[in-house]
Design an enzyme around this catalytic site. Structure first.
Site, PDB file in Angstrom:
ATOM      1  N   TYR A 123      12.745   2.927  -4.629  1.00  0.00           N
ATOM      2  CA  TYR A 123      11.694   2.400  -3.597  1.00  0.00           C
ATOM      3  C   TYR A 123      12.162   1.291  -2.687  1.00  0.00           C
ATOM      4  O   TYR A 123      13.092   0.388  -3.698  1.00  0.00           O
ATOM      5  CB  TYR A 123      10.313   2.141  -4.393  1.00  0.00           C
ATOM      6  N   LYS A 221      -1.069   3.899  -7.580  1.00  0.00           N
ATOM      7  CA  LYS A 221      -0.662   5.134  -7.415  1.00  0.00           C
ATOM      8  C   LYS A 221      -1.431   6.131  -8.370  1.00  0.00           C
ATOM      9  O   LYS A 221      -2.713   6.313  -8.292  1.00  0.00           O
ATOM     10  CB  LYS A 221       0.940   5.570  -7.443  1.00  0.00           C
TER      11      LYS A 221
HETATM   12  C1  LIG Z   1       7.947   3.813  -7.134  1.00  0.00           C
HETATM   13  C2  LIG Z   1       7.220   2.874  -6.850  1.00  0.00           C
HETATM   14  N1  LIG Z   1       7.481   1.690  -7.592  1.00  0.00           N
HETATM   15  C3  LIG Z   1       6.664   0.368  -7.046  1.00  0.00           C
HETATM   16  C4  LIG Z   1       5.776   0.285  -6.243  1.00  0.00           C
HETATM   17  C5  LIG Z   1       5.037  -1.066  -5.614  1.00  0.00           C
HETATM   18  O1  LIG Z   1       3.948  -0.824  -6.071  1.00  0.00           O
HETATM   19  P1  LIG Z   1       2.879  -1.505  -5.390  1.00  0.00           P
HETATM   20  O2  LIG Z   1       2.762  -1.256  -4.069  1.00  0.00           O
HETATM   21  O3  LIG Z   1       1.656  -1.643  -6.304  1.00  0.00           O
HETATM   22  O4  LIG Z   1       3.152  -3.048  -5.304  1.00  0.00           O
HETATM   23  C6  LIG Z   1       5.773   1.526  -5.193  1.00  0.00           C
HETATM   24  C7  LIG Z   1       5.013   1.275  -4.095  1.00  0.00           C
HETATM   25  O5  LIG Z   1       4.859   2.458  -3.184  1.00  0.00           O
HETATM   26  C8  LIG Z   1       6.418   2.581  -5.533  1.00  0.00           C
HETATM   27  O6  LIG Z   1       6.386   3.873  -4.694  1.00  0.00           O
END
Ligand SMILES: Cc1ncc(COP(=O)(O)O)c(C=O)c1O
Length: 415
Positions: A123, A221
Site C-alpha cells: 500500500y 476496510k
Molecule cells: C492494505 C492497507 N493497509 C493499511 C491501510 C491504511 O488504512 P487507513 O486508511 O485506515 O489508515 C490501507 C488503506 O487503504 C490499506 O489498503
C-alpha cells in the site's frame, strides 16, 4: 435496582447551580439492565469503587478503566472480538490503519539504527510511512520481492532486520505471500514478522497461526465494511508484546474513538456473511472479465492464470480468493481509463476497499500517485490498471455495469 454509581451523589439541594447542571440529569447504565449489544461508552474518565482500586488500575495490576486513552469499554469489546478471531494474545485498536502500522513497528522494538525488510508490493501510504516518517528517525527499510522466497531470504540475511513486513494479499496486484515460509525466515534471523492482513481479513487467513508476531488491519476496510468508520488494530501473538503496544497507544495517543469502535464491532458481526458474498461476486466478475476483449489482463488469485493461484488455494480459507479484482483495459491510457470511470453507474469511484458498495480505484492517480510512472511500471502498475473492490450487490449487475463502461470508454474493444 442497584445504584449505577459506586457512591451516591450528595443531595442535589445541597449543591450549587453548576454542580447540579453537570450531574443532575445524568443517566448512567444501571448494572442490572443488560443491553444485548455493547453500548457506546463515550466517557473519557471512569470511576473506581475506591482510590486503592483506581491506583491498581493505573498501575495495570487490576483490570479496569481510568481514562479513555488508556483503554475504554467499547474499544475493549472490539479488541477482544478481533483477538479471538485472529487467535492472538491481545490487541489494541487505533484511530486508523496507518496509526496501527506505526504502533506495530514500535511495539516490535524497531528503533533508530534498526532495519526493516519489507515486501515491495505494498500500500502506497505504508511506503510513505517508511520513507517520510521512519527513515528520518534513523530506521532503514530495504525492499525485496516477497514472492521470490530466495531473494527475500537473501535480503533478510544481509540486513539482519529488527522486523520483516509483508501484506497477506498485496495491493493492487493481489500477490499472495507464502507467510509460513517468510515468518520462518524472519524467526531464523531473529526478526519479528509484522503482517498487514487487511485484504484477507481474519475470515480468509489468520497470520498468527502461520507464524506472524503482529497482525495489523485497517479496520476501515472489511472489518467495518460499511464505509462509515476509520480505524485500525494491532493483534499480538504473544502477551509479552501487549504491554509495549499499549504503552505506544497510550503515549502516542492515536486511539480509536468509542463511536468508531461501536460501528466496527457491529460490522465485524456480519464479516463472514459480507465477505463470503463479496468473494463469490469477485470470482464471477474476474471470470467474466478474463473473456472480455476490452480487458488485457485480470489479476485475481482465484484465477488459474494468477501466479499465486495454488498458494492462494492452500493459504486462503473456505475456497475464497479475496474480494478485489484488478484489471488492465486493453490499449488504454489515462484518457480511456477516465472515460471508463466516468461511465460507471453502479460501482462508485472511491478510494477504499472492503465496503458493501463496489468501488473502483485508479492506482495511478490515487494509491500509487506518489510514485513516478517509471516506479509504477517497475511494480507492474501501468496507466491501464484499475482496481475493483467488489461489494455485496448482485454479481450480474456488477458485470453489466463494468461491461457497459468498457463499451463506452473503448467502443471498438467491446464484445
Ligand atoms: C492494505 C492497507 N493497509 C493499511 C491501510 C491504511 O488504512 P487507513 O486508511 O485506515 O489508515 C490501507 C488503506 O487503504 C490499506 O489498503
Amino acid at each position: 435496582m442497584a445504584s449505577p454509581r459506586p457512591r451516591p451523589l450528595p443531595p442535589l439541594d445541597q449543591l450549587g447551580f453548576s454542580s447540579i447542571a453537570v450531574h443532575a440529569g445524568e443517566r448512567l447504565t444501571p448494572f442490572d439492565s443488560r443491553p444485548v449489544t455493547t453500548p457506546i461508552y463515550a466517557a473519557v474518565a471512569f470511576e473506581s469503587p475506591s482510590a486503592a482500586e483506581l491506583d491498581q488500575v493505573f498501575e495495570g495490576t487490576l483490570r479496569g478503566y481510568c481514562y479513555a486513552r488508556h483503554g475504554s469499554p467499547t474499544c475493549e469489546a472490539l479488541e477482544e472480538t478481533i483477538t479471538k478471531l485472529e487467535r492472538g494474545a491481545g490487541s489494541i485498536a487505533f484511530a486508523s490503519g496507518m496509526a496501527a502500522l506505526h504502533g506495530a513497528m514500535l511495539a516490535a522494538g524497531v528503533r533508530s539504527g534498526d532495519r526493516v525488510v519489507s515486501s515491495q508490493d505494498l500500500y502506497g501510504a505504508t511506503q510513505a510511512l517508511f520513507r517520510d516518517v521512519m527513515a528520518p528517525l534513523g530506521i532503514e527499510t530495504r525492499y525485496a520481492p516477497a514472492t521470490d522466497l530466495a531473494a527475500f531470504e537473501r535480503a533478510i540475511e544481509a540486513a539482519r532486520p529488527r522486523a520483516v513486513f509483508v501484506e497477506t494479499i498485496s495491493n493492487p496486484l493481489l500477490r499472495v505471500v507464502d507467510l509460513p515460509a517468510v515468518a520462518a525466515m524472519a524467526r531464523r534471523a531473529g526478526a519479528k514478522t509484522i503482517v498487514d492482513a487487511t485484504f484477507a481479513s481474519p475470515l480468509l487467513m489468520t497470520p498468527i497461526a502461520l507464524g506472524a508476531d503482529f497482525v495489523v488491519h485497517s479496520t476501515t476496510k472489511y472489518l467495518n465494511g460499511h464505509g462509515d468508520a476509520t480505524g485500525g488494530i494491532v493483534v499480538c501473538a504473544s502477551a509479552d508484546s501487549l504491554a509495549p503496544l499499549r504503552q505506544v497507544s497510550k503515549l502516542v495517543g492515536g486511539v480509536l474513538g468509542a463511536f468508531e469502535a461501536y460501528l466496527t464491532l457491529r460490522g465485524v458481526k456480519t464479516l463472514s456473511l459480507r465477505m463470503t458474498r463479496q468473494c463469490e461476486n469477485a470470482r464471477q466478475v474476474a471470470e467474466r472479465l478474463v473473456r472480455h476483449p476490452g480487458v488485457a489482463r485480470v489479476h485475481y488469485p482465484g484465477l488459474p492464470s494468477h501466479p499465486d493461484f495454488s498458494l492462494a488455494s492452500r493459504l486462503l480459507r473456505g475456497g475464497l480468493s479475496g474480494a478485489v479484482v484488478s484489471f488492465a483495459l486493453r490499449d488504454a491510457g489515462r484518457a480511456e481509463v477516465f472515460r471508463f470511470m466516468d461511465a460507471l453507474r453502479l460501482c462508485c469511484v472511491g478510494t477504499t476497499v472492503g465496503d458493501i458498495y463496489s468501488q473502483l480505484l485508479y492506482p495511478a492517480i490515487s494509491s500509487h500517485r506518489a510514485l513516478s510512472p517509471a516506479e509504477r511500471h517497475q511494480l507492474g502498475i501501468g496507466d491501464d490498471l484499475v482496481r475493483l473492490s467488489v461489494g455485496i450487490e448482485e454479481a450480474g449487475d456488477l458485470v453489466a455495469d463494468v461491461e457497459q463502461a468498457i463499451d463506452e470508454a473503448c467502443p471498438r474493444r467491446s464484445i
